[in-house]
Write a protein that holds these residues in place. Sequence first.
Motif, PDB file in Angstrom:
ATOM      1  N   ALA A   1      10.049 -24.341  -6.369  1.00 28.68           N
ATOM      2  CA  ALA A   1       9.153 -23.200  -6.522  1.00 28.68           C
ATOM      3  C   ALA A   1       8.028 -23.272  -5.484  1.00 28.68           C
ATOM      4  O   ALA A   1       7.529 -24.357  -5.180  1.00 28.68           O
ATOM      5  N   PHE A   2       7.653 -22.105  -4.955  1.00 27.45           N
ATOM      6  CA  PHE A   2       6.561 -22.050  -3.977  1.00 27.45           C
ATOM      7  C   PHE A   2       5.931 -20.668  -3.984  1.00 27.45           C
ATOM      8  O   PHE A   2       6.506 -19.716  -4.498  1.00 27.45           O
ATOM      9  N   THR A   3       4.728 -20.578  -3.434  1.00 25.16           N
ATOM     10  CA  THR A   3       4.033 -19.305  -3.290  1.00 25.16           C
ATOM     11  C   THR A   3       3.834 -19.018  -1.810  1.00 25.16           C
ATOM     12  O   THR A   3       3.728 -19.928  -0.991  1.00 25.16           O
ATOM     13  N   THR A   4       3.769 -17.743  -1.475  1.00 22.41           N
ATOM     14  CA  THR A   4       3.607 -17.317  -0.094  1.00 22.41           C
ATOM     15  C   THR A   4       3.220 -15.844  -0.096  1.00 22.41           C
ATOM     16  O   THR A   4       2.881 -15.287  -1.134  1.00 22.41           O
ATOM     17  N   SER A   5       3.284 -15.209   1.051  1.00 27.78           N
ATOM     18  CA  SER A   5       3.069 -13.767   1.187  1.00 27.78           C
ATOM     19  C   SER A   5       4.181 -13.210   2.051  1.00 27.78           C
ATOM     20  O   SER A   5       4.568 -13.830   3.050  1.00 27.78           O
ATOM     21  N   LEU A   6       4.694 -12.047   1.680  1.00 30.84           N
ATOM     22  CA  LEU A   6       5.776 -11.425   2.432  1.00 30.84           C
ATOM     23  C   LEU A   6       5.284 -10.905   3.779  1.00 30.84           C
ATOM     24  O   LEU A   6       4.151 -10.450   3.900  1.00 30.84           O
ATOM     25  N   PHE A   7       6.157 -10.955   4.782  1.00 33.31           N
ATOM     26  CA  PHE A   7       5.895 -10.389   6.100  1.00 33.31           C
ATOM     27  C   PHE A   7       6.650  -9.065   6.189  1.00 33.31           C
ATOM     28  O   PHE A   7       7.851  -9.040   5.953  1.00 33.31           O
ATOM     29  N   PRO A   8       5.981  -7.964   6.551  1.00 33.50           N
ATOM     30  CA  PRO A   8       6.721  -6.721   6.787  1.00 33.50           C
ATOM     31  C   PRO A   8       7.475  -6.823   8.110  1.00 33.50           C
ATOM     32  O   PRO A   8       6.977  -7.406   9.079  1.00 33.50           O
ATOM     33  N   LYS A   9       8.689  -6.290   8.139  1.00 32.85           N
ATOM     34  CA  LYS A   9       9.495  -6.329   9.361  1.00 32.85           C
ATOM     35  C   LYS A   9      10.466  -5.162   9.357  1.00 32.85           C
ATOM     36  O   LYS A   9      11.361  -5.094   8.510  1.00 32.85           O
ATOM     37  N   ASP A  10      10.279  -4.223  10.281  1.00 34.80           N
ATOM     38  CA  ASP A  10      11.193  -3.094  10.463  1.00 34.80           C
ATOM     39  C   ASP A  10      11.449  -2.320   9.171  1.00 34.80           C
ATOM     40  O   ASP A  10      12.580  -1.958   8.858  1.00 34.80           O
ATOM     41  N   GLY A  11      10.405  -2.080   8.389  1.00 34.80           N
ATOM     42  CA  GLY A  11      10.533  -1.318   7.163  1.00 34.80           C
ATOM     43  C   GLY A  11      11.022  -2.131   5.974  1.00 34.80           C
ATOM     44  O   GLY A  11      11.152  -1.606   4.877  1.00 34.80           O
ATOM     45  N   ASN A  12      11.318  -3.393   6.182  1.00 27.32           N
ATOM     46  CA  ASN A  12      11.749  -4.290   5.111  1.00 27.32           C
ATOM     47  C   ASN A  12      10.777  -5.464   5.052  1.00 27.32           C
ATOM     48  O   ASN A  12       9.687  -5.387   5.595  1.00 27.32           O
ATOM     49  N   TYR A  13      11.202  -6.551   4.443  1.00 28.58           N
ATOM     50  CA  TYR A  13      10.310  -7.702   4.286  1.00 28.58           C
ATOM     51  C   TYR A  13      11.044  -9.014   4.543  1.00 28.58           C
ATOM     52  O   TYR A  13      12.255  -9.119   4.337  1.00 28.58           O
TER      53      TYR A  13
ATOM     54  N   GLU B   1      11.794  -0.488  -1.295  1.00 29.34           N
ATOM     55  CA  GLU B   1      11.009   0.586  -1.908  1.00 29.34           C
ATOM     56  C   GLU B   1      10.239   0.077  -3.120  1.00 29.34           C
ATOM     57  O   GLU B   1       9.058   0.392  -3.300  1.00 29.34           O
ATOM     58  N   ALA B   2      10.882  -0.744  -3.945  1.00 26.03           N
ATOM     59  CA  ALA B   2      10.203  -1.304  -5.120  1.00 26.03           C
ATOM     60  C   ALA B   2       9.053  -2.216  -4.690  1.00 26.03           C
ATOM     61  O   ALA B   2       7.988  -2.213  -5.312  1.00 26.03           O
ATOM     62  N   ILE B   3       9.255  -2.975  -3.622  1.00 25.13           N
ATOM     63  CA  ILE B   3       8.191  -3.855  -3.120  1.00 25.13           C
ATOM     64  C   ILE B   3       7.024  -3.022  -2.602  1.00 25.13           C
ATOM     65  O   ILE B   3       5.863  -3.313  -2.892  1.00 25.13           O
ATOM     66  N   ARG B   4       7.322  -1.968  -1.843  1.00 24.05           N
ATOM     67  CA  ARG B   4       6.247  -1.098  -1.336  1.00 24.05           C
ATOM     68  C   ARG B   4       5.436  -0.501  -2.492  1.00 24.05           C
ATOM     69  O   ARG B   4       4.219  -0.421  -2.442  1.00 24.05           O
ATOM     70  N   SER B   5       6.120  -0.094  -3.536  1.00 29.43           N
ATOM     71  CA  SER B   5       5.441   0.472  -4.701  1.00 29.43           C
ATOM     72  C   SER B   5       4.570  -0.581  -5.393  1.00 29.43           C
ATOM     73  O   SER B   5       3.419  -0.320  -5.730  1.00 29.43           O
ATOM     74  N   ALA B   6       5.097  -1.780  -5.577  1.00 29.96           N
ATOM     75  CA  ALA B   6       4.342  -2.864  -6.214  1.00 29.96           C
ATOM     76  C   ALA B   6       3.174  -3.311  -5.333  1.00 29.96           C
ATOM     77  O   ALA B   6       2.123  -3.704  -5.849  1.00 29.96           O
ATOM     78  N   ALA B   7       3.339  -3.240  -4.032  1.00 29.09           N
ATOM     79  CA  ALA B   7       2.303  -3.694  -3.102  1.00 29.09           C
ATOM     80  C   ALA B   7       0.992  -2.948  -3.315  1.00 29.09           C
ATOM     81  O   ALA B   7      -0.086  -3.517  -3.150  1.00 29.09           O
ATOM     82  N   LYS B   8       1.087  -1.699  -3.709  1.00 29.84           N
ATOM     83  CA  LYS B   8      -0.125  -0.899  -3.943  1.00 29.84           C
ATOM     84  C   LYS B   8      -0.970  -1.501  -5.065  1.00 29.84           C
ATOM     85  O   LYS B   8      -2.184  -1.353  -5.078  1.00 29.84           O
TER      86      LYS B   8
ATOM     87  N   PRO C   1      16.691  -8.228   0.932  1.00 33.75           N
ATOM     88  CA  PRO C   1      17.634  -7.117   1.120  1.00 33.75           C
ATOM     89  C   PRO C   1      16.937  -5.761   1.101  1.00 33.75           C
ATOM     90  O   PRO C   1      15.987  -5.534   0.349  1.00 33.75           O
ATOM     91  N   GLU C   2      17.426  -4.878   1.942  1.00 41.09           N
ATOM     92  CA  GLU C   2      16.818  -3.565   2.137  1.00 41.09           C
ATOM     93  C   GLU C   2      16.665  -2.788   0.832  1.00 41.09           C
ATOM     94  O   GLU C   2      15.668  -2.091   0.635  1.00 41.09           O
ATOM     95  N   HIS C   3      17.611  -2.923  -0.084  1.00 39.36           N
ATOM     96  CA  HIS C   3      17.544  -2.118  -1.315  1.00 39.36           C
ATOM     97  C   HIS C   3      16.372  -2.508  -2.220  1.00 39.36           C
ATOM     98  O   HIS C   3      16.062  -1.790  -3.162  1.00 39.36           O
ATOM     99  N   HIS C   4      15.674  -3.614  -1.939  1.00 44.48           N
ATOM    100  CA  HIS C   4      14.488  -3.999  -2.708  1.00 44.48           C
ATOM    101  C   HIS C   4      13.190  -3.477  -2.075  1.00 44.48           C
ATOM    102  O   HIS C   4      12.134  -3.546  -2.695  1.00 44.48           O
TER     103      HIS C   4
END
Length: 99
Positions: free
Chosen positions: A56-68, A30-37, A25-28
Amino acid sequence: MLEMVFETDVIDWRGPAPFFFARVPEHHSEAIRSAAKRVSYGWGVIPASAIISGVAFTTSLFPKDGNYLLPLKDAVRRQCGITAGDTVVVEMTIGAPDR
């Protein structure tokens, strides 16, 4: 580490091979961008661990249109019995998994 729980729909992308994702969801975002640093390990890759329907699983987020997008591995989808259009509850942690 950043933890979040959200409900979202599963989408698919039909490229050379089908890929399935849970939209974060879009409201998460900004927090993800901050944590990504703090947690990215190169090329902007954002490590994440998630639980869907007890799987349970592990992966990496894909950026898409300013969200993930949270990629859903085939093994996870099969075990959970989910496909495009389904609604899922995701428990997600941003950051490198414990080793």
